[in-house]
Design a protein around this motif. Structure first.
Motif, PDB file in Angstrom:
ATOM      1  N   ILE A  91      -0.428  -9.893 -41.751  1.00 28.42           N
ATOM      2  CA  ILE A  91      -1.401 -10.598 -42.365  1.00 28.42           C
ATOM      3  C   ILE A  91      -1.978 -11.419 -41.496  1.00 28.42           C
ATOM      4  CG2 ILE A  91      -2.032 -12.051 -44.276  1.00 28.42           C
ATOM      5  CD1 ILE A  91      -0.002 -10.057 -46.076  1.00 28.42           C
ATOM      6  N   THR A  92      -1.178 -12.212 -40.981  1.00 30.06           N
ATOM      7  CA  THR A  92      -1.571 -13.586 -39.907  1.00 30.06           C
ATOM      8  C   THR A  92      -1.828 -13.090 -38.430  1.00 30.06           C
ATOM      9  OG1 THR A  92       0.898 -13.834 -39.669  1.00 30.06           O
ATOM     10  CG2 THR A  92      -0.029 -15.103 -41.546  1.00 30.06           C
ATOM     11  N   LYS A  93      -1.604 -11.753 -38.218  1.00 28.60           N
ATOM     12  CA  LYS A  93      -1.810 -11.346 -37.075  1.00 28.60           C
ATOM     13  C   LYS A  93      -0.852 -11.850 -36.073  1.00 28.60           C
ATOM     14  CE  LYS A  93      -6.695 -10.285 -37.820  1.00 28.60           C
ATOM     15  NZ  LYS A  93      -6.690  -9.303 -38.843  1.00 28.60           N
ATOM     16  N   LEU A  94       0.336 -12.274 -36.594  1.00 28.59           N
ATOM     17  CA  LEU A  94       1.143 -12.780 -35.678  1.00 28.59           C
ATOM     18  C   LEU A  94       2.000 -11.656 -34.889  1.00 28.59           C
ATOM     19  CD1 LEU A  94       2.562 -15.718 -37.486  1.00 28.59           C
ATOM     20  CD2 LEU A  94       1.169 -15.905 -35.406  1.00 28.59           C
ATOM     21  N   ASN A  95       1.840 -10.350 -35.210  1.00 30.96           N
ATOM     22  CA  ASN A  95       2.421  -9.230 -34.956  1.00 30.96           C
ATOM     23  C   ASN A  95       1.819  -8.906 -33.573  1.00 30.96           C
ATOM     24  OD1 ASN A  95       0.061  -8.580 -36.154  1.00 30.96           O
ATOM     25  ND2 ASN A  95       0.650  -6.495 -36.278  1.00 30.96           N
ATOM     26  N   ALA A  96       0.602  -9.358 -33.174  1.00 25.03           N
ATOM     27  CA  ALA A  96      -0.184  -9.098 -32.165  1.00 25.03           C
ATOM     28  C   ALA A  96       0.267 -10.117 -30.914  1.00 25.03           C
ATOM     29  CB  ALA A  96      -1.760  -9.195 -32.275  1.00 25.03           C
ATOM     30  N   ILE A  97       0.874 -11.195 -31.311  1.00 22.79           N
ATOM     31  CA  ILE A  97       1.345 -12.266 -30.508  1.00 22.79           C
ATOM     32  C   ILE A  97       2.721 -12.366 -30.131  1.00 22.79           C
ATOM     33  CG2 ILE A  97       1.401 -14.874 -30.346  1.00 22.79           C
ATOM     34  CD1 ILE A  97      -0.875 -15.128 -32.212  1.00 22.79           C
ATOM     35  N   PHE A  98       3.480 -11.959 -30.987  1.00 27.05           N
ATOM     36  CA  PHE A  98       4.986 -11.853 -30.935  1.00 27.05           C
ATOM     37  C   PHE A  98       5.116 -10.295 -30.585  1.00 27.05           C
ATOM     38  CE2 PHE A  98       4.962 -15.890 -33.505  1.00 27.05           C
ATOM     39  CZ  PHE A  98       6.020 -16.440 -32.808  1.00 27.05           C
ATOM     40  N   GLN A  99       6.305 -10.152 -29.897  1.00 35.13           N
ATOM     41  CA  GLN A  99       6.793  -8.909 -29.490  1.00 35.13           C
ATOM     42  C   GLN A  99       8.002  -8.563 -30.681  1.00 35.13           C
ATOM     43  OE1 GLN A  99       7.256  -7.199 -25.991  1.00 35.13           O
ATOM     44  NE2 GLN A  99       6.289  -8.794 -24.590  1.00 35.13           N
ATOM     45  N   ILE A 100       7.728  -7.606 -31.300  1.00 33.55           N
ATOM     46  CA  ILE A 100       8.739  -7.354 -32.455  1.00 33.55           C
ATOM     47  C   ILE A 100       9.807  -6.219 -31.769  1.00 33.55           C
ATOM     48  CG2 ILE A 100       8.695  -6.459 -34.799  1.00 33.55           C
ATOM     49  CD1 ILE A 100       7.075  -8.912 -34.639  1.00 33.55           C
ATOM     50  N   ILE A 101      10.949  -6.310 -32.055  1.00 28.46           N
ATOM     51  CA  ILE A 101      11.954  -5.512 -31.717  1.00 28.46           C
ATOM     52  C   ILE A 101      12.763  -5.042 -32.720  1.00 28.46           C
ATOM     53  CG2 ILE A 101      11.666  -6.404 -28.920  1.00 28.46           C
ATOM     54  CD1 ILE A 101      14.500  -7.634 -29.640  1.00 28.46           C
ATOM     55  N   GLN A 102      13.811  -4.089 -32.529  1.00 28.03           N
ATOM     56  CA  GLN A 102      14.491  -3.407 -33.552  1.00 28.03           C
ATOM     57  C   GLN A 102      15.916  -3.761 -33.186  1.00 28.03           C
ATOM     58  OE1 GLN A 102      13.643  -2.607 -36.746  1.00 28.03           O
ATOM     59  NE2 GLN A 102      11.686  -3.392 -35.844  1.00 28.03           N
ATOM     60  N   SER A 103      16.308  -4.068 -31.729  1.00 25.75           N
ATOM     61  CA  SER A 103      17.678  -4.199 -31.306  1.00 25.75           C
ATOM     62  C   SER A 103      17.514  -5.073 -30.043  1.00 25.75           C
ATOM     63  CB  SER A 103      18.379  -2.811 -30.856  1.00 25.75           C
ATOM     64  OG  SER A 103      17.718  -2.369 -29.821  1.00 25.75           O
ATOM     65  N   GLU A 104      18.603  -5.774 -29.870  1.00 23.47           N
ATOM     66  CA  GLU A 104      18.812  -6.856 -28.822  1.00 23.47           C
ATOM     67  C   GLU A 104      18.940  -5.952 -27.324  1.00 23.47           C
ATOM     68  OE1 GLU A 104      22.360  -8.798 -29.175  1.00 23.47           O
ATOM     69  OE2 GLU A 104      21.758 -10.011 -31.071  1.00 23.47           O
ATOM     70  N   ASP A 105      19.449  -4.987 -27.476  1.00 22.53           N
ATOM     71  CA  ASP A 105      19.369  -3.936 -26.180  1.00 22.53           C
ATOM     72  C   ASP A 105      17.865  -3.670 -25.537  1.00 22.53           C
ATOM     73  OD1 ASP A 105      22.205  -3.734 -26.528  1.00 22.53           O
ATOM     74  OD2 ASP A 105      21.946  -1.879 -27.606  1.00 22.53           O
ATOM     75  N   GLU A 106      16.886  -3.671 -26.583  1.00 22.04           N
ATOM     76  CA  GLU A 106      15.676  -3.443 -25.957  1.00 22.04           C
ATOM     77  C   GLU A 106      15.032  -4.798 -24.887  1.00 22.04           C
ATOM     78  OE1 GLU A 106      12.365  -2.652 -28.911  1.00 22.04           O
ATOM     79  OE2 GLU A 106      14.054  -2.249 -30.250  1.00 22.04           O
ATOM     80  N   VAL A 107      15.649  -5.856 -25.193  1.00 19.33           N
ATOM     81  CA  VAL A 107      15.508  -6.975 -23.949  1.00 19.33           C
ATOM     82  C   VAL A 107      16.617  -6.963 -23.185  1.00 19.33           C
ATOM     83  CG1 VAL A 107      15.321  -9.443 -24.084  1.00 19.33           C
ATOM     84  CG2 VAL A 107      14.076  -8.134 -25.748  1.00 19.33           C
ATOM     85  N   LEU A 108      17.887  -6.900 -23.450  1.00 16.31           N
ATOM     86  CA  LEU A 108      19.091  -7.218 -22.839  1.00 16.31           C
ATOM     87  C   LEU A 108      19.461  -6.297 -21.753  1.00 16.31           C
ATOM     88  CD1 LEU A 108      21.608  -8.463 -25.429  1.00 16.31           C
ATOM     89  CD2 LEU A 108      19.987  -9.913 -24.023  1.00 16.31           C
ATOM     90  N   LYS A 109      18.594  -4.788 -21.899  1.00 18.15           N
ATOM     91  CA  LYS A 109      19.093  -4.289 -20.735  1.00 18.15           C
ATOM     92  C   LYS A 109      17.717  -4.068 -19.818  1.00 18.15           C
ATOM     93  CE  LYS A 109      21.636  -0.606 -23.297  1.00 18.15           C
ATOM     94  NZ  LYS A 109      21.682   0.667 -23.687  1.00 18.15           N
TER      95      LYS A 109
END
Length: 110
Positions: A91-109
């Motif tokens: 609703i706030t369109k923040l999903n276009a600004i922030f990266q949404i992930i489902q697990s830490e591994d997506e970033v840590l790897k």
């Protein structure tokens, strides 16, 4: 709101639980973020899976964290938003600004 933090693979992981409504401990979160940035940390994972509710002050805290990291060439990832929090992000369109992930591994790897 209750928050904890830890370092994993040179990424700051902040876990938020409860209601993110801009309480007194928001300043403590910003202080942790500032210290991490001073130590040259580039990535921040904010685990919001335990949040029930976010108001405008809580959104302001998330944007403050994002701004601090991006100003230093870093990135902030919001992890596992609940259905109600996900709706707010859309609703706030923040999903276009922030990266949404489902697990830490997506970033840590990476």
């Amino acid at each position: 709101m209750i928050f904890t933090h830890e370092m994993k693979n040179n990424a700051l992981v902040v876990r938020l639980t409860g209601d993110l409504i801009g309480e007194n401990n928001s300043a403590a979160v910003v202080e942790v973020v500032t210290e991490a940035i001073q130590q040259k940390v580039k990535n921040c994972i904010v685990d919001i899976s335990g949040l029930r509710y976010i108001n405008s002050s809580g959104i302001g805290l998330l944007i403050t964290i994002l701004t601090k990291f991006r100003n230093k060439g870093g990135e902030v990832y919001l992890m596992k938003p609940s259905e109600s929090v996900q709706k707010l992000l859309v609703i706030t369109k923040l999903n276009a600004i922030f990266q949404i992930i489902q697990s830490e591994d997506e970033v840590l790897k990476s």
